[in-house]
Design an enzyme around this catalytic site. Structure first.
Site, PDB file in Angstrom:
ATOM      1  N   LYS A  34    -101.428   1.699  -2.886  1.00  0.00           N
ATOM      2  CA  LYS A  34    -102.617   1.164  -2.208  1.00  0.00           C
ATOM      3  C   LYS A  34    -103.590   2.234  -1.735  1.00  0.00           C
ATOM      4  O   LYS A  34    -104.720   1.925  -1.387  1.00  0.00           O
ATOM      5  CB  LYS A  34    -102.205   0.264  -1.047  1.00  0.00           C
TER       6      LYS A  34
ATOM      7  N   GLY B 199     -85.774  18.162   5.079  1.00  0.00           N
ATOM      8  CA  GLY B 199     -85.242  18.324   3.735  1.00  0.00           C
ATOM      9  C   GLY B 199     -84.429  17.139   3.273  1.00  0.00           C
ATOM     10  O   GLY B 199     -84.581  16.032   3.774  1.00  0.00           O
TER      11      GLY B 199
ATOM     12  N   GLU C 296     -78.735  20.074  10.446  1.00  0.00           N
ATOM     13  CA  GLU C 296     -79.462  19.106  11.281  1.00  0.00           C
ATOM     14  C   GLU C 296     -78.474  18.301  12.114  1.00  0.00           C
ATOM     15  O   GLU C 296     -77.268  18.302  11.842  1.00  0.00           O
ATOM     16  CB  GLU C 296     -80.329  18.181  10.421  1.00  0.00           C
TER      17      GLU C 296
ATOM     18  N   HIS D  55     -87.794   9.367  16.288  1.00  0.00           N
ATOM     19  CA  HIS D  55     -87.493  10.806  16.207  1.00  0.00           C
ATOM     20  C   HIS D  55     -87.731  11.397  17.587  1.00  0.00           C
ATOM     21  O   HIS D  55     -88.730  11.102  18.230  1.00  0.00           O
ATOM     22  CB  HIS D  55     -88.410  11.467  15.175  1.00  0.00           C
TER      23      HIS D  55
ATOM     24  N   ARG E 202     -79.922  11.270  16.871  1.00  0.00           N
ATOM     25  CA  ARG E 202     -81.316  11.123  17.289  1.00  0.00           C
ATOM     26  C   ARG E 202     -81.523  10.141  18.434  1.00  0.00           C
ATOM     27  O   ARG E 202     -82.344  10.379  19.316  1.00  0.00           O
ATOM     28  CB  ARG E 202     -82.138  10.615  16.112  1.00  0.00           C
TER      29      ARG E 202
ATOM     30  N   HIS F  90     -90.151   6.549  13.747  1.00  0.00           N
ATOM     31  CA  HIS F  90     -89.999   7.446  12.601  1.00  0.00           C
ATOM     32  C   HIS F  90     -89.491   6.767  11.343  1.00  0.00           C
ATOM     33  O   HIS F  90     -90.028   6.985  10.259  1.00  0.00           O
ATOM     34  CB  HIS F  90     -89.045   8.566  13.013  1.00  0.00           C
TER      35      HIS F  90
ATOM     36  N   ARG G 156     -79.734   6.181  11.037  1.00  0.00           N
ATOM     37  CA  ARG G 156     -79.714   7.031   9.844  1.00  0.00           C
ATOM     38  C   ARG G 156     -79.357   8.471  10.203  1.00  0.00           C
ATOM     39  O   ARG G 156     -79.883   9.045  11.150  1.00  0.00           O
ATOM     40  CB  ARG G 156     -81.090   7.013   9.170  1.00  0.00           C
TER      41      ARG G 156
HETATM   42  P1  FAD Z   1     -93.083   6.381   0.852  1.00  0.00           P
HETATM   43  O1  FAD Z   1     -92.959   7.806   0.531  1.00  0.00           O
HETATM   44  O2  FAD Z   1     -93.602   6.051   2.198  1.00  0.00           O
HETATM   45  O3  FAD Z   1     -94.007   5.698  -0.244  1.00  0.00           O
HETATM   46  C1  FAD Z   1     -94.419   4.353  -0.096  1.00  0.00           C
HETATM   47  C2  FAD Z   1     -95.545   4.098  -1.059  1.00  0.00           C
HETATM   48  O4  FAD Z   1     -95.830   2.708  -1.140  1.00  0.00           O
HETATM   49  C3  FAD Z   1     -96.851   4.762  -0.669  1.00  0.00           C
HETATM   50  O5  FAD Z   1     -97.413   5.302  -1.835  1.00  0.00           O
HETATM   51  C4  FAD Z   1     -97.709   3.603  -0.164  1.00  0.00           C
HETATM   52  O6  FAD Z   1     -99.079   3.794  -0.279  1.00  0.00           O
HETATM   53  C5  FAD Z   1     -97.231   2.513  -1.102  1.00  0.00           C
HETATM   54  N1  FAD Z   1     -97.467   1.145  -0.636  1.00  0.00           N
HETATM   55  C6  FAD Z   1     -97.061   0.570   0.522  1.00  0.00           C
HETATM   56  N2  FAD Z   1     -97.438  -0.723   0.546  1.00  0.00           N
HETATM   57  C7  FAD Z   1     -98.081  -0.973  -0.618  1.00  0.00           C
HETATM   58  C8  FAD Z   1     -98.704  -2.111  -1.182  1.00  0.00           C
HETATM   59  N3  FAD Z   1     -98.777  -3.292  -0.534  1.00  0.00           N
HETATM   60  N4  FAD Z   1     -99.279  -2.012  -2.391  1.00  0.00           N
HETATM   61  C9  FAD Z   1     -99.271  -0.834  -3.068  1.00  0.00           C
HETATM   62  N5  FAD Z   1     -98.703   0.285  -2.577  1.00  0.00           N
HETATM   63  C10 FAD Z   1     -98.109   0.210  -1.365  1.00  0.00           C
HETATM   64  N6  FAD Z   1     -86.427  11.955   5.308  1.00  0.00           N
HETATM   65  C11 FAD Z   1     -85.533  12.872   4.913  1.00  0.00           C
HETATM   66  O7  FAD Z   1     -84.546  12.530   4.237  1.00  0.00           O
HETATM   67  N7  FAD Z   1     -85.715  14.171   5.239  1.00  0.00           N
HETATM   68  C12 FAD Z   1     -86.766  14.608   5.968  1.00  0.00           C
HETATM   69  O8  FAD Z   1     -86.906  15.792   6.227  1.00  0.00           O
HETATM   70  C13 FAD Z   1     -87.702  13.651   6.411  1.00  0.00           C
HETATM   71  N8  FAD Z   1     -88.756  14.024   7.162  1.00  0.00           N
HETATM   72  C14 FAD Z   1     -89.698  13.100   7.469  1.00  0.00           C
HETATM   73  C15 FAD Z   1     -90.837  13.504   8.165  1.00  0.00           C
HETATM   74  C16 FAD Z   1     -91.841  12.607   8.439  1.00  0.00           C
HETATM   75  C17 FAD Z   1     -93.064  13.050   9.197  1.00  0.00           C
HETATM   76  C18 FAD Z   1     -91.719  11.261   8.020  1.00  0.00           C
HETATM   77  C19 FAD Z   1     -92.801  10.268   8.291  1.00  0.00           C
HETATM   78  C20 FAD Z   1     -90.572  10.845   7.348  1.00  0.00           C
HETATM   79  C21 FAD Z   1     -89.564  11.757   7.080  1.00  0.00           C
HETATM   80  N9  FAD Z   1     -88.416  11.372   6.409  1.00  0.00           N
HETATM   81  C22 FAD Z   1     -87.507  12.313   6.026  1.00  0.00           C
HETATM   82  C23 FAD Z   1     -88.263  10.009   5.891  1.00  0.00           C
HETATM   83  C24 FAD Z   1     -88.644  10.012   4.409  1.00  0.00           C
HETATM   84  O9  FAD Z   1     -89.754  10.846   4.228  1.00  0.00           O
HETATM   85  C25 FAD Z   1     -88.978   8.636   3.908  1.00  0.00           C
HETATM   86  O10 FAD Z   1     -87.978   7.732   4.272  1.00  0.00           O
HETATM   87  C26 FAD Z   1     -89.115   8.634   2.401  1.00  0.00           C
HETATM   88  O11 FAD Z   1     -90.059   9.591   2.016  1.00  0.00           O
HETATM   89  C27 FAD Z   1     -89.536   7.262   1.927  1.00  0.00           C
HETATM   90  O12 FAD Z   1     -89.884   7.340   0.580  1.00  0.00           O
HETATM   91  P2  FAD Z   1     -90.385   6.037  -0.145  1.00  0.00           P
HETATM   92  O13 FAD Z   1     -90.744   6.436  -1.527  1.00  0.00           O
HETATM   93  O14 FAD Z   1     -89.428   4.955   0.057  1.00  0.00           O
HETATM   94  O15 FAD Z   1     -91.698   5.613   0.677  1.00  0.00           O
HETATM   95  C1  SIN Z   2     -86.925  16.125  10.371  1.00  0.00           C
HETATM   96  O1  SIN Z   2     -87.297  17.077   9.705  1.00  0.00           O
HETATM   97  O2  SIN Z   2     -86.551  16.191  11.535  1.00  0.00           O
HETATM   98  C2  SIN Z   2     -86.919  14.791   9.735  1.00  0.00           C
HETATM   99  C3  SIN Z   2     -85.661  14.627   9.020  1.00  0.00           C
HETATM  100  C4  SIN Z   2     -85.432  13.196   8.728  1.00  0.00           C
HETATM  101  O3  SIN Z   2     -86.169  12.331   9.188  1.00  0.00           O
HETATM  102  O4  SIN Z   2     -84.446  12.925   8.051  1.00  0.00           O
END
Ligand code: FAD
Ligand code: SIN
Length: 536
Positions: free
Chosen positions: A33, A47, A111, A227, A273, A334, A369
């Site tokens: 989107k 990571g 972590e 978080h 957490r 988070h 988680r």
């Molecule tokens: P996302 O990466 O969020 O992708 C979702 C996609 O769906 C996006 O492209 C969005 O635009 C699209 N979308 C949503 N709704 C629609 C719709 N209606 N129509 C079309 N497209 C849509 N996890 C870890 O394991 N390690 C970490 O170090 C870590 N650090 C993090 C740090 C931050 C700041 C955040 C926010 C999260 C972190 N997490 C971490 C969690 C992890 O990043 C996410 O859980 C993971 O990236 C989710 O991936 P995903 O592909 O499921 O979703």
């Molecule tokens: C962080 O780097 O603290 C995020 C890690 C995670 O959400 O798993």
């Protein structure tokens, strides 16, 4: 109507990885989107967990995952997660993800709640950005159709099977219809439910809302992870200060400089957490301040700047040199542990509809988680989704059936209802359905959310679709939190402060009035209530 073998909604790690695997087996459309790289994935810092270090094993990783999940982890899903981790990491390396190494060996960070260092990272604290850039670059060069700024607005389901979806071109506000054999929801989380969140603006729970309205089961929505450490500076947006900072020796201190975490948990800074988040809340409650401090000034500056270059630069650009001054931090919403309920092949209860990544609830996280298990979950189960599409059974997918215990929401209290907008919804969720909840606060939220639902207009553009999704998710989170009369993992109730054996089970929602969908139907009667099944 254009037809694809696979339609994948979302372009984070789950969607892109699934697309890269699916392209080997048919035509693939990825809808996203925003622009391709707008997603939670891009912001991941700490990571990705995998039991590849010396002395580590899938068994140890599994044990940590089970412990963090507070009695609600699906053991089989978590076994798969930890056993398939090393192979999926190898896939990422093959796609070109540049994990950090030392003398040719991948370096592993530590972590909270992990018994060993097992977190792979890239660019220090820019892991997600490297993964997203790598996968999106490969996807753009592949035989995959990618439609940016295209929002999935409604799923077409007939006779219990997916047929396609209706999408909204966000730039022209025109509707498009697509048909497909397999539809994979990879829409990420719903951090935008809350006033203070680490998540970007796209995290509005659309996949959960779409699936729920189409009749798919939604599970564990009461478990939302906060978080403990987001940067808290006036005028600065919430920005994650990675858990890995505490893993490297960062210490949480109160305004007087006292390290307080040992008062709350023997693991101190490396406690789970939810424990750390509530400890911070208790500390700020003592003083009335809105933050505590995370201190890394005792670490060698070169270690801080090389291990956390992104955090260091972000803070420095806002006038804070973290090698010299402690970092003001407070908790932020988070991660959504709940989501569209799937089996270990990513199948939902609707034939041909799959979910993976943060949008899905595979059961690997249970009530809480383990840090850095989410990136891992996305690829382990995205791979299994595509494997499953190659031999999809004809009958009902083998998601366990639930015992039905349908309960209705109470009618809305018309008085005291502020006008609905995203800010009002986020404040309500933060204040009443946040880190600490109670029966009273949840009941107040439930009434206001139901009143908002009754007045919601039919969505017509991206903001109104996102607001509708947030409202559906908010109601699911609130309703589940109200029903769960105990505290467990990330769900903490003041009026039921301890876990209860009777609640060692899941809460599953399925839309009571799901009908076969017309191409452009009227909005569903959502003021009618979700039904919930409580599952042992
Ligand atoms: P996302 O990466 O969020 O992708 C979702 C996609 O769906 C996006 O492209 C969005 O635009 C699209 N979308 C949503 N709704 C629609 C719709 N209606 N129509 C079309 N497209 C849509 N996890 C870890 O394991 N390690 C970490 O170090 C870590 N650090 C993090 C740090 C931050 C700041 C955040 C926010 C999260 C972190 N997490 C971490 C969690 C992890 O990043 C996410 O859980 C993971 O990236 C989710 O991936 P995903 O592909 O499921 O979703
Ligand atoms: C962080 O780097 O603290 C995020 C890690 C995670 O959400 O798993």
């Amino acid at each position: 109507m254009k037809h694809y073998d696979y339609i994948i909604v979302g372009s984070g790690i789950a969607g892109l990885y699934a697309a890269l695997k699916a392209r080997e087996h048919g035509s693939v459309l990825v809808l996203t989107k925003g622009s391709i790289d707008e997603c939670n994935t891009r912001y991941a810092q700490g990571g990705i967990a995998a039991p590849i270090g010396e002395g580590d094993s899938p068994r140890l990783h599994l044990e940590d995952t089970l412990r963090a999940g507070a009695g609600l982890v699906d053991g089989e899903a978590a076994r798969i997660l930890t056993e398939e981790a090393a192979d999926r990491i190898a896939d990422l390396v093959e796609f070109g993800v540049p994990f950090d190494t030392l003398d040719g060996e991948i370096t592993l960070g530590r972590e909270g709640a992990h018994s060993l260092p097992r977190i792979l990272h890239a660019g220090g604290d820019a892991t997600g950005a490297h993964i997203e850039l790598t996968l999106s670059s490969v996807a753009k060069l592949s035989r995959i159709t990618i439609m940016e700024h295209c929002l999935a607005a409604r799923l077409h389901v007939a006779d219990g099977a997916i047929e396609g979806l209706e999408a909204l071109d966000c730039r022209t506000n025109t509707r498009l219809d697509f048909s497909c054999r397999f539809l994979i929801l990879a829409t990420g989380g719903a951090g935008q439910l809350y006033r203070i969140s680490t998540n970007p603006s796209v995290a509005t729970g659309d996949g959960v809302a779409l699936a729920y309205q189409a009749g798919a089961d939604v599970m564990d929505m009461e478990f939302f992870q906060f978080h403990p450490t987001a940067l808290r500076m006036a005028g600065v947006e919430p920005f994650l200060i990675s858990e890995a900072v505490r893993g490297e020796g960062g210490v949480l201190r109160d305004a007087g400089g006292r390290a307080f975490m040992a008062d709350y948990d023997p693991a101190a800074e490396l406690a789970p957490r939810d424990v750390v988040a509530r400890a911070i809340l208790a500390e700020v409650g003592k003083t009335g301040a809105d933050h505590v401090y995370l201190d890394v000034t005792h670490l060698a500056p070169a270690r801080v700047t090389s291990r956390f270059p992104h955090i260091y630069r972000f803070c420095l650009e806002r006038g804070l040199d973290i090698t010299r001054e402690p970092i003001p931090v407070s908790p932020a919403a988070h991660y959504m542990m709940g989501g569209v309920r799937t089996n270990t092949w990513g199948e939902t209860n609707i034939r041909g509809l799959y979910a993976c990544g943060e949008a899905a609830c595979t059961g690997v996280h249970g009530a809480n988680r383990l840090a850095s298990n989410s990136l891992l979950e996305t690829i382990v189960f995205a791979k299994r989704v595509v494997q499953r599409t190659l031999r999809q059974a004809q009958g009902e997918p083998s998601v366990n059936e639930t015992s039905v215990d349908a309960v209705s929401l109470s009618p809305a209290v018309a008085a005291e209802v502020p006008p609905l907008d995203v800010g009002a919804l986020q404040s309500l969720m933060w204040d009443k359905v946040g880190i600490v909840r109670s029966g009273d606060s949840l009941a107040q939220a439930r009434a206001i959310l139901a009143a908002w639902q009754a007045t919601l207009a039919q969505p017509s553009d991206r903001p109104s679709h996102e607001l509708a999704s947030l409202l559906t998710c908010a109601r699911l989170v609130t309703e589940a939190a109200l029903r769960r009369q105990e505290s467990r993992g990330a769900h903490y109730r003041l009026d039921f402060p301890r876990p209860s054996q009777a609640w060692q089970r899941h809460i599953v929602f399925r839309h009571r009035q799901t009908q076969p969908q017309a191409a452009h139907p009227e909005p569903p009667p959502e003021a009618d209530l979700p039904s919930a099944d409580v599952e042992g």
